[in-house]
Design an enzyme around this catalytic site. Structure first.
Site, PDB file in Angstrom:
ATOM      1  N   THR A  31       1.030  -1.114  -0.188  1.00 51.89           N
ATOM      2  CA  THR A  31       0.041  -0.354   0.348  1.00 51.89           C
ATOM      3  C   THR A  31       0.422   1.252  -0.050  1.00 51.89           C
ATOM      4  O   THR A  31       1.205   1.754   1.071  1.00 51.89           O
ATOM      5  CB  THR A  31      -1.077   0.111   0.992  1.00 51.89           C
ATOM      6  OG1 THR A  31      -0.295  -0.130   2.318  1.00 51.89           O
ATOM      7  CG2 THR A  31      -2.077  -0.850   0.908  1.00 51.89           C
ATOM      8  N   GLU A  66       0.773  -6.852  10.356  1.00 49.71           N
ATOM      9  CA  GLU A  66       1.786  -7.186  10.377  1.00 49.71           C
ATOM     10  C   GLU A  66       2.695  -6.196  11.157  1.00 49.71           C
ATOM     11  O   GLU A  66       3.062  -5.235  10.327  1.00 49.71           O
ATOM     12  CB  GLU A  66       2.330  -7.837   8.649  1.00 49.71           C
ATOM     13  CG  GLU A  66       3.226  -8.440   8.661  1.00 49.71           C
ATOM     14  CD  GLU A  66       3.461  -9.737  10.209  1.00 49.71           C
ATOM     15  OE1 GLU A  66       3.077 -10.620   9.750  1.00 49.71           O
ATOM     16  OE2 GLU A  66       4.476  -9.674  10.857  1.00 49.71           O
ATOM     17  N   GLU A 106      11.981  -5.184   8.173  1.00 40.62           N
ATOM     18  CA  GLU A 106      12.700  -5.841   7.741  1.00 40.62           C
ATOM     19  C   GLU A 106      14.028  -6.311   8.332  1.00 40.62           C
ATOM     20  O   GLU A 106      15.169  -5.225   9.512  1.00 40.62           O
ATOM     21  CB  GLU A 106      13.447  -5.164   6.582  1.00 40.62           C
ATOM     22  CG  GLU A 106      12.061  -4.925   5.684  1.00 40.62           C
ATOM     23  CD  GLU A 106      12.590  -3.883   5.034  1.00 40.62           C
ATOM     24  OE1 GLU A 106      13.459  -3.347   4.472  1.00 40.62           O
ATOM     25  OE2 GLU A 106      10.916  -3.319   4.409  1.00 40.62           O
ATOM     26  N   LYS A 139      -1.989  -1.394  14.029  1.00 41.92           N
ATOM     27  CA  LYS A 139      -1.164  -1.249  13.405  1.00 41.92           C
ATOM     28  C   LYS A 139      -0.657   0.493  13.239  1.00 41.92           C
ATOM     29  O   LYS A 139       0.453   0.766  13.156  1.00 41.92           O
ATOM     30  CB  LYS A 139      -0.613  -1.442  11.846  1.00 41.92           C
ATOM     31  CG  LYS A 139      -0.219  -1.124  10.745  1.00 41.92           C
ATOM     32  CD  LYS A 139       1.224  -1.874  11.132  1.00 41.92           C
ATOM     33  CE  LYS A 139       2.817  -1.845  10.474  1.00 41.92           C
ATOM     34  NZ  LYS A 139       2.624  -2.825   9.103  1.00 41.92           N
ATOM     35  N   PHE A 176      14.940   2.498  20.340  1.00 38.36           N
ATOM     36  CA  PHE A 176      14.166   3.701  19.193  1.00 38.36           C
ATOM     37  C   PHE A 176      14.078   5.560  19.943  1.00 38.36           C
ATOM     38  O   PHE A 176      13.513   5.657  19.487  1.00 38.36           O
ATOM     39  CB  PHE A 176      12.485   3.186  18.925  1.00 38.36           C
ATOM     40  CG  PHE A 176      12.773   2.318  18.127  1.00 38.36           C
ATOM     41  CD1 PHE A 176      12.733   1.551  17.818  1.00 38.36           C
ATOM     42  CD2 PHE A 176      11.974   2.797  16.550  1.00 38.36           C
ATOM     43  CE1 PHE A 176      12.462   0.478  16.760  1.00 38.36           C
ATOM     44  CE2 PHE A 176      11.754   1.765  14.827  1.00 38.36           C
ATOM     45  CZ  PHE A 176      12.297   1.214  15.640  1.00 38.36           C
ATOM     46  N   GLY A 187      13.631   6.477   7.452  1.00 39.43           N
ATOM     47  CA  GLY A 187      12.757   5.958   6.498  1.00 39.43           C
ATOM     48  C   GLY A 187      12.405   4.734   6.263  1.00 39.43           C
ATOM     49  O   GLY A 187      11.490   4.175   6.948  1.00 39.43           O
ATOM     50  N   CYS A 210       7.749   1.751   5.467  1.00 41.04           N
ATOM     51  CA  CYS A 210       6.886   2.203   6.161  1.00 41.04           C
ATOM     52  C   CYS A 210       6.443   3.031   7.153  1.00 41.04           C
ATOM     53  O   CYS A 210       5.476   3.984   6.503  1.00 41.04           O
ATOM     54  CB  CYS A 210       6.372   0.275   7.107  1.00 41.04           C
ATOM     55  SG  CYS A 210       6.703  -0.812   6.379  1.00 41.04           S
ATOM     56  N   LYS A 234       5.696   6.320   5.307  1.00 42.06           N
ATOM     57  CA  LYS A 234       4.226   6.139   4.498  1.00 42.06           C
ATOM     58  C   LYS A 234       3.145   6.155   5.302  1.00 42.06           C
ATOM     59  O   LYS A 234       1.952   7.032   4.682  1.00 42.06           O
ATOM     60  CB  LYS A 234       4.305   5.530   3.059  1.00 42.06           C
ATOM     61  CG  LYS A 234       4.371   3.994   3.354  1.00 42.06           C
ATOM     62  CD  LYS A 234       2.972   2.940   2.995  1.00 42.06           C
ATOM     63  CE  LYS A 234       2.965   2.030   3.136  1.00 42.06           C
ATOM     64  NZ  LYS A 234       2.375   1.336   3.446  1.00 42.06           N
TER      65      LYS A 234
HETATM   66  C1  UDX Z   1       8.981  -0.645  10.654  1.00 44.77           C
HETATM   67  C2  UDX Z   1       8.166  -1.118  12.279  1.00 44.77           C
HETATM   68  O1  UDX Z   1       9.037  -1.471  12.723  1.00 44.77           O
HETATM   69  C3  UDX Z   1       7.608  -2.977  11.928  1.00 44.77           C
HETATM   70  O2  UDX Z   1       6.799  -3.051  13.115  1.00 44.77           O
HETATM   71  C4  UDX Z   1       6.331  -2.009  10.497  1.00 44.77           C
HETATM   72  O3  UDX Z   1       5.994  -3.549  10.714  1.00 44.77           O
HETATM   73  C5  UDX Z   1       7.196  -1.525   9.682  1.00 44.77           C
HETATM   74  O4  UDX Z   1       8.011  -0.738   9.665  1.00 44.77           O
HETATM   75  P1  UDX Z   1      11.187  -1.162   9.497  1.00 44.77           P
HETATM   76  O5  UDX Z   1      10.255  -0.220   8.143  1.00 44.77           O
HETATM   77  O6  UDX Z   1      11.821  -2.702   9.140  1.00 44.77           O
HETATM   78  O7  UDX Z   1       9.827  -1.711  10.148  1.00 44.77           O
HETATM   79  O8  UDX Z   1      12.335  -0.777  10.105  1.00 44.77           O
HETATM   80  P2  UDX Z   1      12.233  -0.127  11.447  1.00 44.77           P
HETATM   81  O9  UDX Z   1      13.248  -0.948  12.124  1.00 44.77           O
HETATM   82  O10 UDX Z   1      11.155   0.306  12.426  1.00 44.77           O
HETATM   83  O11 UDX Z   1      13.555   1.420  11.455  1.00 44.77           O
HETATM   84  C6  UDX Z   1      12.934   2.626  10.527  1.00 44.77           C
HETATM   85  C7  UDX Z   1      13.754   3.175  10.727  1.00 44.77           C
HETATM   86  O12 UDX Z   1      14.065   4.121  12.015  1.00 44.77           O
HETATM   87  C8  UDX Z   1      15.002   3.531   9.939  1.00 44.77           C
HETATM   88  O13 UDX Z   1      15.254   3.676   8.980  1.00 44.77           O
HETATM   89  C9  UDX Z   1      15.564   3.364  11.084  1.00 44.77           C
HETATM   90  O14 UDX Z   1      17.330   3.716  10.910  1.00 44.77           O
HETATM   91  C10 UDX Z   1      15.743   4.522  11.764  1.00 44.77           C
HETATM   92  N1  UDX Z   1      15.669   4.655  13.674  1.00 44.77           N
HETATM   93  C11 UDX Z   1      15.326   3.211  14.279  1.00 44.77           C
HETATM   94  C12 UDX Z   1      16.177   5.727  14.233  1.00 44.77           C
HETATM   95  O15 UDX Z   1      16.381   6.667  13.036  1.00 44.77           O
HETATM   96  N2  UDX Z   1      16.308   5.241  15.426  1.00 44.77           N
HETATM   97  C13 UDX Z   1      16.046   4.505  15.874  1.00 44.77           C
HETATM   98  O16 UDX Z   1      16.625   4.703  16.940  1.00 44.77           O
HETATM   99  C14 UDX Z   1      15.764   3.226  15.468  1.00 44.77           C
END
Ligand code: UDX
Length: 437
Positions: free
Chosen positions: A85, A148, A152, A208, A253, A261, A264, A267
Site C-alpha cells: 500500500t 503485520e 525488515e 498498526k 528507538f 526511512g 513503512c 508513508k
Molecule cells: C517498521 C516497524 O518497526 C515495523 O513494526 C513495521 O511492521 C514496519 O515498519 P522497518 O521499516 O523494517 O519496520 O524498520 P525499523 O527497524 O522500524 O526502522 C525504521 C527506520 O527508523 C530506519 O530508517 C531506522 O534507521 C530508523 N531508526 C530506528 C532510527 O533512526 N532510530 C532508532 O532509534 C530506530
C-alpha cells in the site's frame, strides 16, 4: 492447513516461507513472474537474513510452491493478502489499487468456508469495505484483518515468533470461524506463548497505524532533542541513555541520527494523517506532521554539517557515503535518508560516491546520477569526507588508522552515532556526530 499468500514482496515472501515452516501447505502468488521464478528456484528476490536458508529448507519439503496464477489459490482454506500500500503519487493517502485488485481477483477462487486474511497496512475502514463486497459476492466466506509488525532484517524471526497477534474479525459466527482458523494457522507460536488480541476490524487496522506512529514519534522526539543538544553543546546519546533507564520510556528507538526511512514508517504516518482528515479527526494527528517535519529536517541538517565539515563549500569535494539502505541488514532503499542526503550533496556540487554491502543495485535504479562503488576501501579512496549513514557492522568496525590510509582529508560524519568518537579524534580525525559536542 492449506494456505495461499497473495503478494510475495518483503512481507508476503517471508510470510509464505514461514507458514510452510510452521507445517502448512502454502502457495505464494504474485503478478511478477520474475519474482515467482526466483522464489520457486529458492532465491530470495531481496536481501533478508535467514530467508534463503528457510526457502531452501521448506521448498525441499514440497509444502511451498510459488505461482503467478491467482487460480492456484483455489483449494486453500486461508488466503493471506500481503500486497503493498505505497503512498499515492503527489498525495499523503495510501494507494489501495493493489489491495483492491488482489482482493477482487481472489473472489473467483474462493470456496465455501474460506477465510480471507488481510495483512497489508491499510487505512481504517478498508476491512469493513472489503467485507461488504465479500458478503455480496461470497457470503459463505469470511474476512479477518491481521496486521503485520515485522521489521525488515528480522522478518523471519518476527514472523515465526512475533510479540503479539492482532485479529480484526466481525461479530458473530463469522468472527469465531475466522478466529479459530487463525488460531490453527498460528498454533505453534501461540503454544509457545505469543499473546493474541481479538478486536473489531477498525481497532485491528488502527493498532498498526498507532504502533508505527508511536515508533516514528519516538525517533523524531530524540532527533528534536538532538537539535537542542546541538545548540547547547549537550550530548544526545548520554541523554537517551539516561531517559531510557526510566522503564516507562525505554531505550529502544531512541537513537538520534539521520532519521527514519523505509517502505513503512514515512508513508504510514502520512496515510494515517490523510485518513484522519477524511474522517474529520485531522486535529488528533497534527502532531504527526511535526514528527514528519523533524524527520525531514535531519536530512537537510546533515547536508549542512557536511558542508561545514569540508570547510564551507561542497563544490568539487569528494564525499563518500557509507550506506544506501534505509537501515542495516536490508537492501531496501525506499525513502532511504542516506540516499536522499547523497543526492542532495551531489546536487549542491559535491562528487559523491555511495557504497553499501547490499543496496547498490536498488540505489542505482533510483538515483542513477550518483557514483557507486561496491568495494568499501575503493569507495573511501581520496575522500574529503566520510559520511556513515547506514550502520552496517562493517562500517561500525572501520578503524581510524585504516580509513586514514585511504582518504584525502580526515573528516568523518557519524550519521548514526555508532563510532567511538574519542578513538577517531585520537586518530587525528575531525569527527562530527549528531547532537553531540
Ligand atoms: C517498521 C516497524 O518497526 C515495523 O513494526 C513495521 O511492521 C514496519 O515498519 P522497518 O521499516 O523494517 O519496520 O524498520 P525499523 O527497524 O522500524 O526502522 C525504521 C527506520 O527508523 C530506519 O530508517 C531506522 O534507521 C530508523 N531508526 C530506528 C532510527 O533512526 N532510530 C532508532 O532509534 C530506530
Amino acid at each position: 492447513m492449506r494456505i495461499s499468500v497473495i503478494g510475495c514482496g518483503y512481507l508476503g515472501a517471508v510470510h509464505a516461507a514461514c507458514m510452510a515452516k510452521l507445517g502448512h501447505d502454502v502457495v505464494g502468488i504474485d503478478v511478477d513472474a520474475r519474482k515467482i521464478d526466483e522464489l520457486q528456484a529458492g532465491r530470495a528476490p531481496f536481501f533478508e537474513p535467514a530467508l534463503p536458508e528457510l526457502l531452501e529448507e521448506v521448498l525441499a519439503t514440497g509444502r511451498l510452491k510459488f505461482t503467478s496464477s491467482m487460480a492456484d489459490a483455489k483449494g486453500a482454506e486461508v488466503h493471506f493478502l500481503c500486497v503493498g500500500t505505497p503512498q499515492r503519487k503527489g498525495e499523503y493517502a495510501a494507494d489501495m489499487q493493489y489491495v483492491d485488485s488482489a482482493f477482487m481477483s481472489l473472489l473467483d477462487s474462493l470456496e465455501p468456508g474460506n477465510v480471507v486474511v488481510g495483512k497489508s497496512t491499510v487505512p481504517v475502514g478498508t476491512a469493513a469495505r472489503l467485507a461488504d463486497i465479500l458478503a455480496a459476492r461470497r457470503p459463505d466466506a469470511v474476512l479477518a484483518w491481521n496486521p503485520e509488525f515485522l521489521r525488515e532484517g528480522f522478518a523471519v524471526k518476527d514472523t515465526l515468533s512475533p510479540d503479539r497477534f492482532v485479529y480484526g474479525v466481525p461479530h458473530g459466527e463469522g468472527g469465531s470461524r475466522a478466529t479459530s482458523a487463525l488460531d490453527e494457522v498460528y498454533s505453534t507460536p501461540l503454544s509457545l506463548g505469543t499473546r493474541r488480541l481479538v478486536a473489531d476490524y477498525g481497532t485491528a487496522e488502527l493498532v498498526k497505524a498507532a504502533a508505527n506512529s508511536f515508533l516514528a514519534t519516538k525517533i523524531s522526539f530524540i532527533n528534536a532533542m538532538a537539535e537542542v543538544c546541538e545548540v547547547t553543546g549537550a550530548d544526545v546519546t548520554v541523554l537517551a541513555d539516561a531517559i531510557g533507564m526510566d522503564e516507562r520510556i525505554g531505550r529502544t528507538f531512541l537513537n538520534a541520527g539521520i532519521g527514519f526511512g523505509g517502505g513503512c514508517l514515512p508513508k504510514d504516518i502520512r496515510a494515517f494523517m490523510a485518513r484522519a482528515g477524511e474522517l474529520g479527526a485531522d486535529q488528533a494527528l497534527t502532531f504527526l506532521r511535526e514528527v514528519d517535519d523533524i524527520n525531514v529536517r535531519r536530512r537537510i541538517r546533515v547536508v549542512e554539517l557536511t558542508r561545514r565539515l569540508v570547510g564551507g563549500s561542497l563544490l568539487g569535494k569528494r564525499i563518500t557515503v557509507l550506506g544506501a539502505a534505509f537501515k542495516p541488514n536490508s537492501d531496501d532503499v525506499r525513502d532511504s535518508p542516506a540516499l536522499n542526503i547523497a543526492a542532495q550533496l551531489q546536487l549542491q556540487g559535491a562528487e559523491v560516491t555511495v557504497t553499501d554491502p547490499q543496496a547498490i543495485t536498488g540505489a542505482q535504479a533510483r538515483f542513477p546520477e550518483l557514483a557507486y562503488e561496491r568495494d568499501t576501501s575503493a569507495a573511501m579512496s581520496s575522500a574529503d569526507a566520510l559520511l556513515l549513514l547506514t550502520e552496517w557492522e562493517e562500517y561500525k568496525a572501520l578503524t581510524p588508522h585504516h580509513a586514514a590510509s585511504l582518504v584525502r582529508t580526515k573528516n568523518i560524519l557519524d550519521g548514526r552515532n555508532v563510532l567511538d568518537r574519542d578513538m577517531w579524534r585520537a586518530g587525528g580525525w575531525n569527527y562530527k556526530g549528531i547532537g553531540r559536542p
